[in-house]
Design a protein around this motif. Structure first.
Motif, PDB file in Angstrom:
ATOM      1  N   ARG A  64      10.794 -28.964 -19.198  1.00  0.00           N
ATOM      2  CA  ARG A  64       9.797 -28.050 -19.769  1.00  0.00           C
ATOM      3  C   ARG A  64       8.609 -27.966 -18.819  1.00  0.00           C
ATOM      4  NH1 ARG A  64       9.942 -31.097 -25.223  1.00  0.00           N
ATOM      5  NH2 ARG A  64       8.384 -32.151 -24.001  1.00  0.00           N
ATOM      6  N   GLN A  65       7.978 -26.806 -18.813  1.00  0.00           N
ATOM      7  CA  GLN A  65       6.832 -26.586 -17.942  1.00  0.00           C
ATOM      8  C   GLN A  65       5.719 -27.592 -18.244  1.00  0.00           C
ATOM      9  OE1 GLN A  65       5.579 -22.511 -17.838  1.00  0.00           O
ATOM     10  NE2 GLN A  65       4.005 -22.894 -16.320  1.00  0.00           N
ATOM     11  N   SER A  66       5.504 -27.904 -19.503  1.00  0.00           N
ATOM     12  CA  SER A  66       4.452 -28.865 -19.855  1.00  0.00           C
ATOM     13  C   SER A  66       4.755 -30.250 -19.287  1.00  0.00           C
ATOM     14  CB  SER A  66       4.274 -28.942 -21.371  1.00  0.00           C
ATOM     15  OG  SER A  66       5.482 -29.333 -21.999  1.00  0.00           O
ATOM     16  N   GLU A  67       6.037 -30.630 -19.229  1.00  0.00           N
ATOM     17  CA  GLU A  67       6.419 -31.916 -18.631  1.00  0.00           C
ATOM     18  C   GLU A  67       6.118 -31.913 -17.132  1.00  0.00           C
ATOM     19  OE1 GLU A  67      10.451 -33.040 -19.531  1.00  0.00           O
ATOM     20  OE2 GLU A  67      10.216 -32.372 -21.596  1.00  0.00           O
ATOM     21  N   LEU A  68       6.385 -30.793 -16.483  1.00  0.00           N
ATOM     22  CA  LEU A  68       6.116 -30.676 -15.061  1.00  0.00           C
ATOM     23  C   LEU A  68       4.614 -30.750 -14.789  1.00  0.00           C
ATOM     24  CD1 LEU A  68       6.997 -30.225 -12.147  1.00  0.00           C
ATOM     25  CD2 LEU A  68       6.981 -27.748 -12.636  1.00  0.00           C
ATOM     26  N   VAL A  69       3.826 -30.073 -15.602  1.00  0.00           N
ATOM     27  CA  VAL A  69       2.373 -30.111 -15.438  1.00  0.00           C
ATOM     28  C   VAL A  69       1.895 -31.555 -15.531  1.00  0.00           C
ATOM     29  CG1 VAL A  69       0.162 -29.470 -16.496  1.00  0.00           C
ATOM     30  CG2 VAL A  69       1.976 -27.764 -16.250  1.00  0.00           C
ATOM     31  N   ARG A  70       2.353 -32.281 -16.525  1.00  0.00           N
ATOM     32  CA  ARG A  70       1.946 -33.689 -16.677  1.00  0.00           C
ATOM     33  C   ARG A  70       2.417 -34.542 -15.508  1.00  0.00           C
ATOM     34  NH1 ARG A  70       3.101 -32.411 -22.275  1.00  0.00           N
ATOM     35  NH2 ARG A  70       1.121 -32.381 -23.390  1.00  0.00           N
ATOM     36  N   ALA A  71       3.620 -34.282 -15.010  1.00  0.00           N
ATOM     37  CA  ALA A  71       4.142 -35.045 -13.873  1.00  0.00           C
ATOM     38  C   ALA A  71       3.299 -34.797 -12.623  1.00  0.00           C
ATOM     39  CB  ALA A  71       5.603 -34.677 -13.613  1.00  0.00           C
ATOM     40  N   VAL A  72       2.901 -33.558 -12.405  1.00  0.00           N
ATOM     41  CA  VAL A  72       2.062 -33.243 -11.242  1.00  0.00           C
ATOM     42  C   VAL A  72       0.690 -33.904 -11.399  1.00  0.00           C
ATOM     43  CG1 VAL A  72       0.887 -31.375  -9.987  1.00  0.00           C
ATOM     44  CG2 VAL A  72       3.301 -31.140 -10.621  1.00  0.00           C
ATOM     45  N   GLN A  73       0.132 -33.860 -12.602  1.00  0.00           N
ATOM     46  CA  GLN A  73      -1.145 -34.539 -12.848  1.00  0.00           C
ATOM     47  C   GLN A  73      -1.015 -36.035 -12.579  1.00  0.00           C
ATOM     48  OE1 GLN A  73      -1.796 -33.448 -16.938  1.00  0.00           O
ATOM     49  NE2 GLN A  73      -2.886 -31.565 -16.404  1.00  0.00           N
ATOM     50  N   ARG A  74       0.049 -36.627 -13.051  1.00  0.00           N
ATOM     51  CA  ARG A  74       0.284 -38.058 -12.844  1.00  0.00           C
ATOM     52  C   ARG A  74       0.453 -38.365 -11.360  1.00  0.00           C
ATOM     53  NH1 ARG A  74       3.836 -38.498 -16.409  1.00  0.00           N
ATOM     54  NH2 ARG A  74       5.709 -38.271 -15.180  1.00  0.00           N
ATOM     55  N   GLY A  75       1.224 -37.537 -10.660  1.00  0.00           N
ATOM     56  CA  GLY A  75       1.421 -37.725  -9.229  1.00  0.00           C
ATOM     57  C   GLY A  75       0.125 -37.610  -8.445  1.00  0.00           C
ATOM     58  N   LYS A  76      -0.699 -36.634  -8.799  1.00  0.00           N
ATOM     59  CA  LYS A  76      -1.997 -36.482  -8.134  1.00  0.00           C
ATOM     60  C   LYS A  76      -2.862 -37.714  -8.360  1.00  0.00           C
ATOM     61  CE  LYS A  76      -2.664 -31.458  -8.135  1.00  0.00           C
ATOM     62  NZ  LYS A  76      -3.527 -30.378  -8.683  1.00  0.00           N
ATOM     63  N   ALA A  77      -2.876 -38.220  -9.582  1.00  0.00           N
ATOM     64  CA  ALA A  77      -3.683 -39.406  -9.899  1.00  0.00           C
ATOM     65  C   ALA A  77      -3.200 -40.617  -9.105  1.00  0.00           C
ATOM     66  CB  ALA A  77      -3.636 -39.694 -11.403  1.00  0.00           C
ATOM     67  N   ILE A  78      -1.885 -40.771  -8.995  1.00  0.00           N
ATOM     68  CA  ILE A  78      -1.328 -41.888  -8.231  1.00  0.00           C
ATOM     69  C   ILE A  78      -1.722 -41.764  -6.763  1.00  0.00           C
ATOM     70  CG2 ILE A  78       0.829 -42.885  -7.360  1.00  0.00           C
ATOM     71  CD1 ILE A  78       2.055 -42.171 -10.127  1.00  0.00           C
ATOM     72  N   ILE A  79      -1.607 -40.579  -6.214  1.00  0.00           N
ATOM     73  CA  ILE A  79      -1.960 -40.365  -4.813  1.00  0.00           C
ATOM     74  C   ILE A  79      -3.428 -40.663  -4.575  1.00  0.00           C
ATOM     75  CG2 ILE A  79      -2.243 -38.591  -3.038  1.00  0.00           C
ATOM     76  CD1 ILE A  79       0.433 -37.393  -4.081  1.00  0.00           C
ATOM     77  N   LEU A  80      -4.297 -40.158  -5.442  1.00  0.00           N
ATOM     78  CA  LEU A  80      -5.732 -40.417  -5.261  1.00  0.00           C
ATOM     79  C   LEU A  80      -6.044 -41.906  -5.326  1.00  0.00           C
ATOM     80  CD1 LEU A  80      -7.488 -37.476  -7.103  1.00  0.00           C
ATOM     81  CD2 LEU A  80      -7.596 -38.034  -4.674  1.00  0.00           C
ATOM     82  N   ARG A  81      -5.406 -42.619  -6.257  1.00  0.00           N
ATOM     83  CA  ARG A  81      -5.631 -44.072  -6.347  1.00  0.00           C
ATOM     84  C   ARG A  81      -5.120 -44.784  -5.104  1.00  0.00           C
ATOM     85  NH1 ARG A  81      -3.932 -43.501 -11.747  1.00  0.00           N
ATOM     86  NH2 ARG A  81      -1.900 -44.348 -11.178  1.00  0.00           N
ATOM     87  N   SER A  82      -4.037 -44.299  -4.547  1.00  0.00           N
ATOM     88  CA  SER A  82      -3.447 -44.979  -3.403  1.00  0.00           C
ATOM     89  C   SER A  82      -4.259 -44.774  -2.124  1.00  0.00           C
ATOM     90  CB  SER A  82      -2.011 -44.518  -3.176  1.00  0.00           C
ATOM     91  OG  SER A  82      -1.964 -43.205  -2.652  1.00  0.00           O
ATOM     92  N   ILE A  83      -4.963 -43.653  -2.019  1.00  0.00           N
ATOM     93  CA  ILE A  83      -5.721 -43.408  -0.800  1.00  0.00           C
ATOM     94  C   ILE A  83      -7.204 -43.722  -0.949  1.00  0.00           C
ATOM     95  CG2 ILE A  83      -4.102 -41.692   0.017  1.00  0.00           C
ATOM     96  CD1 ILE A  83      -6.244 -39.591  -0.660  1.00  0.00           C
ATOM     97  N   ALA A  84      -7.675 -43.887  -2.168  1.00  0.00           N
ATOM     98  CA  ALA A  84      -9.104 -44.129  -2.389  1.00  0.00           C
ATOM     99  C   ALA A  84      -9.638 -45.319  -1.596  1.00  0.00           C
ATOM    100  CB  ALA A  84      -9.401 -44.274  -3.875  1.00  0.00           C
ATOM    101  N   PRO A  85      -8.944 -46.457  -1.566  1.00  0.00           N
ATOM    102  CA  PRO A  85      -9.477 -47.587  -0.806  1.00  0.00           C
ATOM    103  C   PRO A  85      -9.580 -47.297   0.683  1.00  0.00           C
ATOM    104  CG  PRO A  85      -7.719 -48.301  -2.270  1.00  0.00           C
ATOM    105  CD  PRO A  85      -7.741 -46.799  -2.287  1.00  0.00           C
ATOM    106  N   GLN A  86      -8.784 -46.332   1.186  1.00  0.00           N
ATOM    107  CA  GLN A  86      -8.797 -46.003   2.614  1.00  0.00           C
ATOM    108  C   GLN A  86      -9.875 -45.002   2.966  1.00  0.00           C
ATOM    109  OE1 GLN A  86      -4.867 -44.657   3.537  1.00  0.00           O
ATOM    110  NE2 GLN A  86      -3.913 -46.318   2.429  1.00  0.00           N
ATOM    111  N   ALA A  87     -10.410 -44.308   1.947  1.00  0.00           N
ATOM    112  CA  ALA A  87     -11.437 -43.308   2.207  1.00  0.00           C
ATOM    113  C   ALA A  87     -12.744 -43.976   2.589  1.00  0.00           C
ATOM    114  CB  ALA A  87     -11.637 -42.429   0.970  1.00  0.00           C
TER     115      ALA A  87
END
Length: 88
Positions: A64-87
């Motif tokens: 479902r499109q809503s599942e994809l939206v949530r997955a992209v939001q989750r992926g973005k959050a994971i990416i930001l957390r993973s690079i934040a210490p390097q910023a």
């Protein structure tokens, strides 16, 4: 319509600083997406790398499109957390 636009009212479960996310260099983003769990990679690649619509990607993935939206939001959050210490 931008690739981040979608026609559903989906409350974010994983709030993302969109400005910080948009500032990620493409090569760094590609590497971060590649490091994501498999269930997030395809959607993130379709939306953020290939520039496809949420509707198109959700149909291809059979979710479902809503599942994809949530997955992209989750992926973005994971990416930001993973690079934040390097910023700096």
């Amino acid at each position: 319509m931008t690739t981040d636009a979608f026609d559903l009212d989906v409350s974010p479960e994983h709030p993302v600083d969109e400005a910080a996310f948009a500032a990620i260099e493409r090569e760094r983003l590609l590497a971060a997406i590649a490091a994501l769990p498999a269930d997030l990679r395809a959607g993130m690649t379709g939306i953020l790398v290939d520039g496809r619509s949420y509707s198109d990607v959700s149909q291809d993935l059979g979710v479902r499109q809503s599942e994809l939206v949530r997955a992209v939001q989750r992926g973005k959050a994971i990416i930001l957390r993973s690079i934040a210490p390097q910023a700096s």
